[in-house]
Design a protein around this motif. Structure first.
Motif, mmCIF file in Angstrom:
data_model
loop_
_atom_site.group_PDB
_atom_site.id
_atom_site.type_symbol
_atom_site.label_atom_id
_atom_site.label_comp_id
_atom_site.label_asym_id
_atom_site.label_seq_id
_atom_site.Cartn_x
_atom_site.Cartn_y
_atom_site.Cartn_z
ATOM 1 N N GLU A 202 0.812 -1.219 0.000
ATOM 2 C CA GLU A 202 0.000 0.000 0.000
ATOM 3 C C GLU A 202 0.845 1.268 0.000
ATOM 4 O O GLU A 202 0.496 2.255 -0.641
ATOM 5 N N THR A 203 1.954 1.257 0.721
ATOM 6 C CA THR A 203 2.716 2.501 0.883
ATOM 7 C C THR A 203 3.633 2.806 -0.291
ATOM 8 O O THR A 203 3.770 3.966 -0.691
ATOM 9 N N ASN A 204 4.299 1.801 -0.827
ATOM 10 C CA ASN A 204 5.347 2.055 -1.818
ATOM 11 C C ASN A 204 5.512 0.829 -2.718
ATOM 12 O O ASN A 204 6.553 0.165 -2.697
ATOM 13 N N PRO A 205 4.464 0.547 -3.522
ATOM 14 C CA PRO A 205 4.430 -0.728 -4.254
ATOM 15 C C PRO A 205 5.610 -0.937 -5.217
ATOM 16 O O PRO A 205 5.984 -2.083 -5.480
ATOM 17 N N LEU A 206 6.212 0.159 -5.701
ATOM 18 C CA LEU A 206 7.364 -0.023 -6.596
ATOM 19 C C LEU A 206 8.458 -0.837 -5.921
ATOM 20 O O LEU A 206 9.181 -1.605 -6.551
ATOM 21 N N ARG A 207 8.566 -0.653 -4.616
ATOM 22 C CA ARG A 207 9.597 -1.342 -3.847
ATOM 23 C C ARG A 207 9.427 -2.870 -3.837
ATOM 24 O O ARG A 207 10.373 -3.597 -3.547
ATOM 25 N N LEU A 208 8.219 -3.318 -4.141
ATOM 26 C CA LEU A 208 7.996 -4.763 -4.207
ATOM 27 C C LEU A 208 8.911 -5.394 -5.256
ATOM 28 O O LEU A 208 9.335 -6.534 -5.129
ATOM 29 N N LEU A 209 9.193 -4.596 -6.284
ATOM 30 C CA LEU A 209 9.939 -5.142 -7.420
ATOM 31 C C LEU A 209 11.400 -5.416 -7.101
ATOM 32 O O LEU A 209 12.010 -6.306 -7.689
ATOM 33 N N ASP A 210 11.994 -4.624 -6.212
ATOM 34 C CA ASP A 210 13.417 -4.902 -5.942
ATOM 35 C C ASP A 210 13.620 -5.531 -4.571
ATOM 36 O O ASP A 210 14.709 -5.519 -4.029
ATOM 37 N N CYS A 211 12.534 -6.127 -4.041
ATOM 38 C CA CYS A 211 12.653 -6.879 -2.798
ATOM 39 C C CYS A 211 13.594 -8.065 -3.016
ATOM 40 O O CYS A 211 13.566 -8.704 -4.062
ATOM 41 N N LYS A 212 14.436 -8.322 -2.021
ATOM 42 C CA LYS A 212 15.407 -9.401 -2.187
ATOM 43 C C LYS A 212 15.079 -10.638 -1.369
ATOM 44 O O LYS A 212 15.791 -11.624 -1.408
ATOM 45 N N VAL A 213 14.009 -10.563 -0.590
ATOM 46 C CA VAL A 213 13.648 -11.700 0.258
ATOM 47 C C VAL A 213 13.186 -12.878 -0.612
ATOM 48 O O VAL A 213 12.332 -12.703 -1.487
ATOM 49 N N PRO A 214 13.756 -14.073 -0.382
ATOM 50 C CA PRO A 214 13.461 -15.231 -1.248
ATOM 51 C C PRO A 214 11.975 -15.513 -1.420
ATOM 52 O O PRO A 214 11.524 -15.805 -2.532
ATOM 53 N N GLN A 215 11.184 -15.401 -0.352
ATOM 54 C CA GLN A 215 9.783 -15.800 -0.448
ATOM 55 C C GLN A 215 8.972 -14.901 -1.388
ATOM 56 O O GLN A 215 7.900 -15.284 -1.825
ATOM 57 N N CYS A 216 9.513 -13.716 -1.696
ATOM 58 C CA CYS A 216 8.784 -12.802 -2.574
ATOM 59 C C CYS A 216 9.193 -12.957 -4.040
ATOM 60 O O CYS A 216 8.535 -12.405 -4.927
ATOM 61 N N GLN A 217 10.290 -13.666 -4.282
ATOM 62 C CA GLN A 217 10.845 -13.740 -5.631
ATOM 63 C C GLN A 217 9.908 -14.370 -6.672
ATOM 64 O O GLN A 217 9.812 -13.873 -7.787
ATOM 65 N N PRO A 218 9.199 -15.462 -6.328
ATOM 66 C CA PRO A 218 8.454 -16.184 -7.371
ATOM 67 C C PRO A 218 7.418 -15.326 -8.085
ATOM 68 O O PRO A 218 7.024 -15.635 -9.206
ATOM 69 N N PHE A 219 6.965 -14.244 -7.441
ATOM 70 C CA PHE A 219 5.836 -13.492 -7.987
ATOM 71 C C PHE A 219 6.256 -12.381 -8.931
ATOM 72 O O PHE A 219 5.435 -11.808 -9.620
ATOM 73 N N PRO A 256 13.776 -4.683 -15.362
ATOM 74 C CA PRO A 256 12.468 -4.097 -15.048
ATOM 75 C C PRO A 256 12.239 -3.943 -13.548
ATOM 76 O O PRO A 256 11.264 -3.321 -13.134
ATOM 77 N N TYR A 257 13.112 -4.517 -12.742
ATOM 78 C CA TYR A 257 12.956 -4.440 -11.283
ATOM 79 C C TYR A 257 13.797 -3.332 -10.667
ATOM 80 O O TYR A 257 13.812 -3.157 -9.457
ATOM 81 N N LEU A 258 14.535 -2.620 -11.504
ATOM 82 C CA LEU A 258 15.338 -1.507 -11.004
ATOM 83 C C LEU A 258 14.413 -0.313 -10.785
ATOM 84 O O LEU A 258 13.775 0.167 -11.727
ATOM 85 N N VAL A 259 14.308 0.158 -9.538
ATOM 86 C CA VAL A 259 13.361 1.237 -9.238
ATOM 87 C C VAL A 259 13.997 2.274 -8.302
ATOM 88 O O VAL A 259 15.122 2.105 -7.841
ATOM 89 N N ARG A 260 13.265 3.324 -8.062
ATOM 90 C CA ARG A 260 13.608 4.292 -7.024
ATOM 91 C C ARG A 260 12.349 4.471 -6.189
ATOM 92 O O ARG A 260 11.244 4.493 -6.726
ATOM 93 N N GLY A 261 12.540 4.653 -4.902
ATOM 94 C CA GLY A 261 11.393 4.666 -4.027
ATOM 95 C C GLY A 261 10.670 6.001 -3.921
ATOM 96 O O GLY A 261 9.579 6.070 -3.393
ATOM 97 N N LEU A 262 11.274 7.065 -4.411
ATOM 98 C CA LEU A 262 10.707 8.379 -4.134
ATOM 99 C C LEU A 262 10.005 8.964 -5.346
ATOM 100 O O LEU A 262 10.394 8.749 -6.486
ATOM 101 N N ASP A 263 8.960 9.747 -5.054
ATOM 102 C CA ASP A 263 8.077 10.223 -6.113
ATOM 103 C C ASP A 263 8.744 11.146 -7.120
ATOM 104 O O ASP A 263 8.325 11.225 -8.258
ATOM 105 N N TYR A 264 9.749 11.889 -6.695
ATOM 106 C CA TYR A 264 10.296 12.881 -7.629
ATOM 107 C C TYR A 264 11.195 12.251 -8.697
ATOM 108 O O TYR A 264 11.607 12.918 -9.633
ATOM 109 N N TYR A 265 11.493 10.977 -8.564
ATOM 110 C CA TYR A 265 12.235 10.304 -9.629
ATOM 111 C C TYR A 265 11.304 10.023 -10.795
ATOM 112 O O TYR A 265 10.166 9.595 -10.599
ATOM 113 N N THR A 266 11.793 10.248 -11.978
ATOM 114 C CA THR A 266 10.981 10.044 -13.172
ATOM 115 C C THR A 266 11.803 9.346 -14.242
ATOM 116 O O THR A 266 13.013 9.518 -14.322
ATOM 117 N N ARG A 267 11.109 8.574 -15.028
ATOM 118 C CA ARG A 267 11.703 7.969 -16.225
ATOM 119 C C ARG A 267 12.981 7.185 -15.939
ATOM 120 O O ARG A 267 12.966 6.222 -15.204
#
Length: 419
Positions: A202-219, A256-267
């Motif tokens: 809910e707070t920062n869904p982009l961060r889901l993409l670069d999560c490194k915890v094994p249990q989250c990887q399959p998705f 595609p999993y490379l992200v930045r967590g803050l709103d002012y980052y673009t493109r």
RNA sequence: GUGGCUAUAGCUCAGCAUGGCAGAGCACCAGAUUGUGGAUCUGGGUGUCGCGGGUUCAAGUCCCGCUAGCCACCCCA
């Protein structure tokens, strides 16, 4: 004699000693040369900033909550040691009127940055960065330009094998809709995610993409990719950036999993890794576009793009890949005079400094010991002086490589040393 | 912020299990060398055993706390 604990360095900081300095200097020289070649000018900004400047741009992140090196000054002002350079450079861009000069302003900066976390290998509370910013242009050509500068810097520092990861994270137009898609995808899986990711959903869904915890990887594999959902301007910019990077002859992989967590980052977002790197911790330089940053700071909306590279890690990789910089000797000439001739020794040194670096050994030691020191110093010549010779204004000049030794008048020393 | 390991000479470390004289290598200093080097040989220990407390006849060694370092986690703006 009462003794107390000797005073040691503050936790998490370290000294860069002369023997390591030449490698650092090589990395700095490469940075300055490449930046200059691209028309970037050096800027220096303070290492202290108002805490609002930092907090405004990083609100809610762990990084700010836990790792900002903050303090109150004697006037009760809340200050922070800068954790990165971009916020301060953007501030200086407006305060210094660079927004009224030719656009974009192309700037580079060297300097220490600070984070307050527990020290470990390669992570110090004071660390050093090379920062490049192009402020005042939204052209994708500048995204490619700063990427080319980053690569040029690392190459010239002696790190030829690099991996570049590239992605686009859209902008304020297309990202919200994408984030909804991402949430829709992950919601049914929520219970299978680890607690932090459940919160991120809910707070920062982009961060889901670069999560490194094994249990989250399959998705991840099935998750929608933002690059498939960019708005038209972002999509064109993404295409342009990739085309320009390719035509610069730079290989990259789309992550595609490379992200930045803050709103002012673009493109554009990108990271350079050494060739063998596996983990996410080894980025040598990372950067991207931040078209929303100026506005976040309360200044007129202004686009910008740049990167930051860490000297601590780059120097480590340089050393590991066998980059060697021949360290110049501390002094080319050592002056060794007999006891009581300090004045004369200083005079001779002054004369010789016209052409060479010179150090005088004033210690009350045997001549053999002084010769040992001079040899360890790396001196090419030694000037020996006795009382008799001082009276005649001559000295013995010894070539340490050949062992040849001749008596020379003081005034002739510069001529003989410059051969 | 969480967890694990560690702390002894300037540096790298042994000694600790089973409490009993403070050690090694390197570095440094001096000599061999009637003044001349990085090699060799000889000699020299330069120490609050991280800090504080506890147990004990006795603590570098065992116990507790603190501090610092390393490694990993969190995070990396």
């Amino acid at each position: 004699m009462p003794r107390t604990e000797p005073i040691r360095a503050v936790r998490g900081v370290r000294d860069i000693l002369p023997r390591d300095r030449s490698l650092w200097r090589a990395a700095e020289r490469a940075a300055a040369e490449v930046a200059t070649r691209f028309g970037y000018q050096e800027i220096v900004t303070p290492i202290i900033e108002r805490v609002e400047l930092i907090e405004r741009v990083g609100e809610d992140t762990d990084a700010i909550a836990k790792e900002l090196y903050r303090f109150e000054d004697r006037g009760g002002r809340q200050l922070a040691l800068r954790p990165e350079a971009t916020a301060g450079i953007v501030r200086a861009y407006f305060e210094g009127g660079l927004n009224q000069g030719p656009q974009p302003a192309r700037l580079y900066l060297f300097g220490p940055m600070f984070r307050y976390d527990r020290p470990q290998k390669g992570r110090y509370r004071q660390f050093y960065q090379f920062d490049i910013e192009a402020i005042g242009s939204a052209s994708p050509a500048l995204d490619a330009e700063v990427i080319e500068i980053a690569r040029g810097w690392l190459n010239e520092s002696g790190i030829p094998e690099l991996k570049l990861e590239l992605n686009s994270i859209g902008d304020g137009v297309c990202r919200p809709a994408y984030l909804d898609r991402l949430r829709d995808y992950y919601r049914p899986l929520e219970e299978k995610l680890h607690p932090d990711c459940q919160r991120r959903l809910e707070t920062n869904p982009l961060r889901l993409l670069d999560c490194k915890v094994p249990q989250c990887q399959p998705f991840k594999a099935g998750a929608p990719r933002i690059t498939d959902h960019l708005c038209e301007p972002c999509s064109q910019a993404w295409t342009q950036v990739r085309r320009l990077v390719e035509s610069a002859g730079i290989e990259y992989v789309h992550n595609p999993y490379l992200v930045r967590g803050l709103d002012y980052y673009t493109r554009t977002v990108f990271e350079f890794y050494p060739a063998g790197a596996s983990g996410q911790q080894d980025a040598l330089a990372s950067g991207g576009r931040y078209d929303g940053l100026a506005e976040t700071e309360g200044w007129p909306s202004t686009p910008g793009v740049g990167f930051a590279g860490g000297f601590d890690r780059v120097v480590e990789v340089m050393a590991a890949s066998g980059v060697e910089v021949v360290a110049a000797p501390a002094a080319e000439v050592a002056v060794l005079a007999d006891a009581g001739l300090d004045h004369e020794a200083a005079n001779i040194a002054r004369i010789c400094r016209a052409v060479r670096s010179v150090a005088v050994d004033y210690e009350a030691k045997s001549l053999a010991a002084k010769m040992r020191s001079a040899a360890k110093l790396g001196a090419r010549w030694v000037v020996l002086l006795s009382a008799d010779e001082a009276a005649r204004r001559t000295a013995r000049l010894r070539d340490m490589a050949s062992g040849e030794q001749v008596e020379v008048a003081w005034d002739e020393l510069p001529e003989r040393l410059s051969r």
